[in-house]
Design a protein around this motif. Sequence first.
Motif, PDB file in Angstrom:
ATOM      1  N   GLU A  73      13.692  -2.087   9.299  1.00  0.00           N
ATOM      2  CA  GLU A  73      14.794  -2.637   8.231  1.00  0.00           C
ATOM      3  C   GLU A  73      14.384  -3.732   7.364  1.00  0.00           C
ATOM      4  O   GLU A  73      14.954  -4.000   6.458  1.00  0.00           O
ATOM      5  N   SER A  74      13.288  -4.284   7.626  1.00  0.00           N
ATOM      6  CA  SER A  74      12.886  -5.516   6.697  1.00  0.00           C
ATOM      7  C   SER A  74      11.913  -5.000   5.371  1.00  0.00           C
ATOM      8  O   SER A  74      11.532  -5.838   4.713  1.00  0.00           O
ATOM      9  N   THR A  75      11.829  -3.688   5.186  1.00  0.00           N
ATOM     10  CA  THR A  75      10.877  -3.224   4.230  1.00  0.00           C
ATOM     11  C   THR A  75      11.835  -2.374   3.287  1.00  0.00           C
ATOM     12  O   THR A  75      12.620  -1.367   3.662  1.00  0.00           O
ATOM     13  N   THR A  76      11.956  -2.266   2.173  1.00  0.00           N
ATOM     14  CA  THR A  76      12.249  -1.509   1.076  1.00  0.00           C
ATOM     15  C   THR A  76      11.128  -0.419   0.690  1.00  0.00           C
ATOM     16  O   THR A  76      10.062  -0.527   0.360  1.00  0.00           O
ATOM     17  N   ILE A  77      11.555   0.899   0.865  1.00  0.00           N
ATOM     18  CA  ILE A  77      10.741   1.838   0.605  1.00  0.00           C
ATOM     19  C   ILE A  77      11.320   2.864  -0.697  1.00  0.00           C
ATOM     20  O   ILE A  77      12.382   3.338  -0.770  1.00  0.00           O
ATOM     21  N   SER A  78      10.370   3.002  -1.486  1.00  0.00           N
ATOM     22  CA  SER A  78      10.344   3.825  -2.876  1.00  0.00           C
ATOM     23  C   SER A  78       9.412   4.684  -3.062  1.00  0.00           C
ATOM     24  O   SER A  78       8.156   4.518  -2.792  1.00  0.00           O
ATOM     25  N   VAL A  79       9.855   5.849  -3.612  1.00  0.00           N
ATOM     26  CA  VAL A  79       8.726   6.513  -4.489  1.00  0.00           C
ATOM     27  C   VAL A  79       8.659   6.369  -6.091  1.00  0.00           C
ATOM     28  O   VAL A  79       9.574   6.212  -6.565  1.00  0.00           O
ATOM     29  N   SER A  80       7.533   5.748  -6.265  1.00  0.00           N
ATOM     30  CA  SER A  80       7.405   5.132  -7.921  1.00  0.00           C
ATOM     31  C   SER A  80       6.712   6.088  -8.622  1.00  0.00           C
ATOM     32  O   SER A  80       6.451   7.446  -8.260  1.00  0.00           O
ATOM     33  N   ASN A  81       5.879   5.698  -9.794  1.00  0.00           N
ATOM     34  CA  ASN A  81       5.285   6.601 -10.634  1.00  0.00           C
ATOM     35  C   ASN A  81       4.236   7.363 -10.036  1.00  0.00           C
ATOM     36  O   ASN A  81       3.552   6.784  -9.099  1.00  0.00           O
ATOM     37  N   THR A  82       4.138   8.554 -10.563  1.00  0.00           N
ATOM     38  CA  THR A  82       2.872   9.365  -9.863  1.00  0.00           C
ATOM     39  C   THR A  82       1.612   8.652 -10.319  1.00  0.00           C
ATOM     40  O   THR A  82       1.354   7.917 -11.248  1.00  0.00           O
ATOM     41  N   ALA A  83       0.390   9.310  -9.671  1.00  0.00           N
ATOM     42  CA  ALA A  83      -0.914   8.834 -10.163  1.00  0.00           C
ATOM     43  C   ALA A  83      -1.894   9.688  -9.962  1.00  0.00           C
ATOM     44  O   ALA A  83      -1.523  10.923  -9.229  1.00  0.00           O
ATOM     45  N   GLU A  84      -3.143   9.581 -10.372  1.00  0.00           N
ATOM     46  CA  GLU A  84      -4.274  10.565 -10.492  1.00  0.00           C
ATOM     47  C   GLU A  84      -5.229   9.796  -9.518  1.00  0.00           C
ATOM     48  O   GLU A  84      -5.621   9.022  -9.729  1.00  0.00           O
ATOM     49  N   VAL A  85      -5.648  10.028  -8.284  1.00  0.00           N
ATOM     50  CA  VAL A  85      -6.535   9.502  -7.391  1.00  0.00           C
ATOM     51  C   VAL A  85      -7.701  10.406  -7.140  1.00  0.00           C
ATOM     52  O   VAL A  85      -7.461  11.659  -6.730  1.00  0.00           O
ATOM     53  N   ALA A  86      -8.840  10.184  -7.325  1.00  0.00           N
ATOM     54  CA  ALA A  86      -9.988  10.972  -6.790  1.00  0.00           C
ATOM     55  C   ALA A  86      -9.800  12.547  -7.790  1.00  0.00           C
ATOM     56  O   ALA A  86     -10.280  13.440  -7.358  1.00  0.00           O
ATOM     57  N   GLY A  87      -9.091  12.396  -8.755  1.00  0.00           N
ATOM     58  CA  GLY A  87      -8.894  13.616  -9.583  1.00  0.00           C
ATOM     59  C   GLY A  87      -7.804  14.387  -9.033  1.00  0.00           C
ATOM     60  O   GLY A  87      -7.567  15.496  -9.637  1.00  0.00           O
ATOM     61  N   ARG A  88      -6.954  14.047  -8.228  1.00  0.00           N
ATOM     62  CA  ARG A  88      -6.076  14.667  -7.510  1.00  0.00           C
ATOM     63  C   ARG A  88      -4.302  14.004  -7.941  1.00  0.00           C
ATOM     64  O   ARG A  88      -4.454  12.805  -8.103  1.00  0.00           O
ATOM     65  N   PRO A  89      -3.629  14.814  -8.279  1.00  0.00           N
ATOM     66  CA  PRO A  89      -2.166  14.349  -8.592  1.00  0.00           C
ATOM     67  C   PRO A  89      -1.613  13.803  -7.399  1.00  0.00           C
ATOM     68  O   PRO A  89      -1.671  14.399  -6.173  1.00  0.00           O
ATOM     69  N   ALA A  90      -1.109  12.735  -7.410  1.00  0.00           N
ATOM     70  CA  ALA A  90      -0.553  11.978  -6.158  1.00  0.00           C
ATOM     71  C   ALA A  90       0.714  11.304  -6.314  1.00  0.00           C
ATOM     72  O   ALA A  90       1.097  10.783  -7.397  1.00  0.00           O
ATOM     73  N   TYR A  91       1.646  11.393  -5.325  1.00  0.00           N
ATOM     74  CA  TYR A  91       2.811  10.456  -5.133  1.00  0.00           C
ATOM     75  C   TYR A  91       2.320   9.087  -4.797  1.00  0.00           C
ATOM     76  O   TYR A  91       1.506   8.904  -4.032  1.00  0.00           O
ATOM     77  N   GLN A  92       3.352   8.228  -5.195  1.00  0.00           N
ATOM     78  CA  GLN A  92       3.067   6.762  -4.895  1.00  0.00           C
ATOM     79  C   GLN A  92       4.164   6.428  -4.004  1.00  0.00           C
ATOM     80  O   GLN A  92       5.231   6.270  -4.737  1.00  0.00           O
ATOM     81  N   LEU A  93       4.040   5.965  -2.771  1.00  0.00           N
ATOM     82  CA  LEU A  93       4.967   5.292  -2.103  1.00  0.00           C
ATOM     83  C   LEU A  93       4.804   3.882  -1.896  1.00  0.00           C
ATOM     84  O   LEU A  93       3.597   3.494  -1.516  1.00  0.00           O
ATOM     85  N   THR A  94       5.881   3.287  -2.285  1.00  0.00           N
ATOM     86  CA  THR A  94       5.795   1.579  -2.159  1.00  0.00           C
ATOM     87  C   THR A  94       6.687   1.205  -1.293  1.00  0.00           C
ATOM     88  O   THR A  94       7.737   1.383  -1.003  1.00  0.00           O
ATOM     89  N   LEU A  95       5.853   0.227  -0.354  1.00  0.00           N
ATOM     90  CA  LEU A  95       6.553  -0.378   0.775  1.00  0.00           C
ATOM     91  C   LEU A  95       6.425  -1.969   0.137  1.00  0.00           C
ATOM     92  O   LEU A  95       5.613  -2.645  -0.104  1.00  0.00           O
ATOM     93  N   THR A  96       7.957  -2.345   0.257  1.00  0.00           N
ATOM     94  CA  THR A  96       8.031  -3.758  -0.394  1.00  0.00           C
ATOM     95  C   THR A  96       8.619  -4.583   0.712  1.00  0.00           C
ATOM     96  O   THR A  96       9.977  -4.381   1.408  1.00  0.00           O
ATOM     97  N   PRO A  97       8.117  -5.803   1.374  1.00  0.00           N
ATOM     98  CA  PRO A  97       8.613  -6.701   2.487  1.00  0.00           C
ATOM     99  C   PRO A  97       9.945  -7.304   1.566  1.00  0.00           C
ATOM    100  O   PRO A  97       9.537  -7.668   0.601  1.00  0.00           O
ATOM    101  N   LYS A  98      10.872  -7.437   2.175  1.00  0.00           N
ATOM    102  CA  LYS A  98      12.152  -8.028   2.047  1.00  0.00           C
ATOM    103  C   LYS A  98      11.880  -9.741   2.435  1.00  0.00           C
ATOM    104  O   LYS A  98      12.637 -10.664   1.496  1.00  0.00           O
TER     105      LYS A  98
END
Length: 379
Positions: free
Chosen positions: A173-198
């Motif tokens: 519960e001390s973490t904020t979780i979000s899905v941010s901008n997509t990215a290209e990693v190693a030529g692959r389209p990817a979701y970016q999950l962001t973990l932010t400590p509160k």
Amino acid sequence: MRRGTYVRWGVPIAAAAVIGAAIGAGPVIAAVSGDPVLPERSAQQLLADAAAAAEKSEGMPPMSGTVQQTASLGLPALPDTGDGSPLSLLSGSHEVKLWYGGEDKMRLALPTQFNETNVIVNGDQVWYWDSDSNTATRVKLQGEHPREGLPTAAPTVMTPDQAAQRLLEQVDESTTISVSNTAEVAGRPAYQLTLTPKDPASLVQEVRLAIDGEHYVPLRVQVFAKGSAEPAFQVGFTQLTFTPPAEENFAFTPPAGAKVEEKTFGPSDVRQEHAEEARRTAGDLKVRGEGWTAVAVLPADAAMPQGDADGAPGAPGGEGADARALFDNVLKTATPVSGTWGSGKMIRTKLVTVLLTDDGRLLVGAVTPEEIMKAAGVR
């Protein structure tokens, strides 16, 4: 055989705990934007997809690629320990090549400037090759699930999945979780999950976890320290292909003149080793706080590197000697500090604060100096 980490693919069971933590933590940002364009997914959906992919009965899809690990922790200049030393991984960039054809076909290689180590699994044939010692070890695996204990070719280089697992275990519960901008990693389209400590006492600004948009495999993990635009640590694929690797990648014949050894290895060996390590440290190690702001406390003499080729004092060139040289070098940058808890020396990096007290304690955490001194006041 060298001590190693387990070879695992896919987001582990810990993802289920993350989903629960995300739901219990309040609003979870679900916006997905950027290029490449991927279908809208919330954090809960994305983690559930990743967990489901890891649990497929047919296993992970065949793949081959290169994983790069980069560390920029803000340490002082390190002693020259050689490309093969685990201490060399505390700075700079290092690569692991992998080929995965299925549970019974896998190869991991750690190339360095002068040598290479490999683990090759091909059906019931398992080889460990170390070019530095010119030794090929044929491994006999035991147990109901013998490959659970198979070490990697690089004991301290993690795959993106392993890094993701360790970080997801910190989420609550001390973490904020979000899905941010997509990215290209190693030529692959990817979701970016962001973990932010509160908690502001954490030195971690955020963690970005890139997950493949098709197969939901972790592709990259980046850890950002507060105040830094570039990641202090990252591990991710720089090249990745989801096609079956050629069969010759799993064929191995010891080179002429190589020393050939036979070893028996299984999960019980790993469990016994881990149990022994746990017994050695459980009585001494204490943890103050939890999650992102946890501080480890243990006697300094128990944590101090000693040194010989196998860790005993005094032998030049061994990992223990290298660790001692590194510690002594870093200690030169320490700052004298004091408080109600006493006095000592503090070492600060982008992601880690270390406090060595005059009364013989060592405190380590990814926390601010104020937080670690607060932990020093707790007996």
